[in-house]
Design a protein around this motif. Structure first.
Motif, mmCIF file in Angstrom:
data_model
loop_
_atom_site.group_PDB
_atom_site.id
_atom_site.type_symbol
_atom_site.label_atom_id
_atom_site.label_comp_id
_atom_site.label_asym_id
_atom_site.label_seq_id
_atom_site.Cartn_x
_atom_site.Cartn_y
_atom_site.Cartn_z
ATOM 1 N N VAL A 89 0.801 -1.234 0.000
ATOM 2 C CA VAL A 89 0.000 0.000 0.000
ATOM 3 C C VAL A 89 0.827 1.275 0.000
ATOM 4 O O VAL A 89 0.275 2.374 -0.014
ATOM 5 N N VAL A 96 -6.975 4.928 5.325
ATOM 6 C CA VAL A 96 -7.404 5.105 3.931
ATOM 7 C C VAL A 96 -7.472 3.756 3.229
ATOM 8 O O VAL A 96 -8.504 3.394 2.659
ATOM 9 N N TRP A 97 -6.376 2.993 3.247
ATOM 10 C CA TRP A 97 -6.413 1.712 2.527
ATOM 11 C C TRP A 97 -7.348 0.722 3.206
ATOM 12 O O TRP A 97 -7.996 -0.082 2.533
ATOM 13 N N SER A 99 -10.127 1.281 4.493
ATOM 14 C CA SER A 99 -11.524 1.579 4.157
ATOM 15 C C SER A 99 -11.856 1.239 2.706
ATOM 16 O O SER A 99 -12.997 1.396 2.288
ATOM 17 N N ASP A 100 -10.884 0.769 1.957
ATOM 18 C CA ASP A 100 -11.075 0.430 0.547
ATOM 19 C C ASP A 100 -11.304 -1.078 0.420
ATOM 20 O O ASP A 100 -10.393 -1.880 0.647
ATOM 21 N N ALA A 101 -12.528 -1.464 0.055
ATOM 22 C CA ALA A 101 -12.879 -2.886 -0.034
ATOM 23 C C ALA A 101 -11.993 -3.638 -1.026
ATOM 24 O O ALA A 101 -11.636 -4.798 -0.792
ATOM 25 N N LYS A 102 -11.618 -3.008 -2.130
ATOM 26 C CA LYS A 102 -10.766 -3.661 -3.132
ATOM 27 C C LYS A 102 -9.404 -3.988 -2.540
ATOM 28 O O LYS A 102 -8.887 -5.096 -2.707
ATOM 29 N N VAL A 103 -8.812 -3.048 -1.826
ATOM 30 C CA VAL A 103 -7.498 -3.266 -1.233
ATOM 31 C C VAL A 103 -7.579 -4.364 -0.168
ATOM 32 O O VAL A 103 -6.722 -5.254 -0.116
ATOM 33 N N ARG A 104 -8.611 -4.325 0.660
ATOM 34 C CA ARG A 104 -8.778 -5.374 1.678
ATOM 35 C C ARG A 104 -8.924 -6.744 1.024
ATOM 36 O O ARG A 104 -8.369 -7.740 1.508
ATOM 37 N N ALA A 138 -3.532 -3.688 -5.791
ATOM 38 C CA ALA A 138 -4.101 -2.764 -4.806
ATOM 39 C C ALA A 138 -4.243 -1.356 -5.372
ATOM 40 O O ALA A 138 -4.912 -0.510 -4.782
ATOM 41 N N GLN A 139 -3.636 -1.105 -6.515
ATOM 42 C CA GLN A 139 -3.703 0.214 -7.140
ATOM 43 C C GLN A 139 -4.725 0.219 -8.279
ATOM 44 O O GLN A 139 -5.145 -0.831 -8.757
ATOM 45 N N ASP A 140 -5.091 1.413 -8.711
ATOM 46 C CA ASP A 140 -6.012 1.558 -9.833
ATOM 47 C C ASP A 140 -5.214 1.738 -11.119
ATOM 48 O O ASP A 140 -4.329 2.587 -11.188
#
Length: 182
Positions: A89, A96-97, A99-104, A138-140
């Motif tokens: 991350v 911040v990370w 709270s991001d469902a994709k990163v989790r 984890a990135q866009d």
């Protein structure tokens, strides 16, 4: 569908071999591309050309303005002095990370068994590969190139990756090119 990356009249050669000569191709939004061929045929080289990692000897690669491109190389490119958490991350604050469902989902799918505070230098080759893949996913990105992403993944990891890639973008958005034996 918008055109994202183009290769026009690509030529690349090494002292003993011409890898590409007059190759033209394009990647559009929504494309999901599998690159197949024998070992040594230039699959990884083609991905590196299109991702801007290397320059062709002739022809050109164009990338639509604002298009983000991420790539998982076959080579280990992780900094051995950083932690797993930083490799996945970066400097993004925990709140911040987290709270991001994709990163989790990426973390739980690929590196849940690896201590977040461990230095990369202490990991096995397979763990390092999964950390590198997690850091990428984890990135866009608008376009993702994956060079043999299933190396060092077990059946559950491969299943998770396939599901993640199928659900990563909405239909007709994003683009993916992958070299894999699975």
């Amino acid at each position: 569908m918008a055109h994202l990356i183009g290769g026009e009249n690509l030529h690349l050669e090494y002292p003993t071999k011409t890898v590409f000569d007059a190759v033209s191709l394009g990647i559009d939004q929504g494309d999901r591309i599998g690159i197949v061929g024998r070992n040594g045929d230039g699959k990884s080289t083609l991905m590196r050309l299109l991702a801007g990692r290397i320059d062709p000897d002739g022809g050109r690669v164009t990338v639509r303005s604002g298009t983000t491109v991420g790539m998982l190389d076959q080579a280990d490119t992780l900094d051995p002095n950083q932690t797993v958490g930083h490799a996945v991350v970066g400097d993004v604050p925990d709140h911040v990370w987290a709270s991001d469902a994709k990163v989790r989902d990426v973390i739980s799918g690929l590196v849940s068994d690896v201590d977040w505070d461990t230095d990369i230098s202490e990991l096995s080759g397979g763990q390092r590969r999964r950390v590198a893949l997690a850091g990428l996913l984890a990135q866009d990105w608008d376009v993702i190139f994956l060079d043999e992403p299933t190396n060092h993944l077990d059946v559950d990891g491969i299943t998770w990756l396939a599901k993640h890639l199928n659900n990563r973008w909405s239909k007709n958005s994003g683009a993916l090119a992958v070299v894999t034996h699975d």
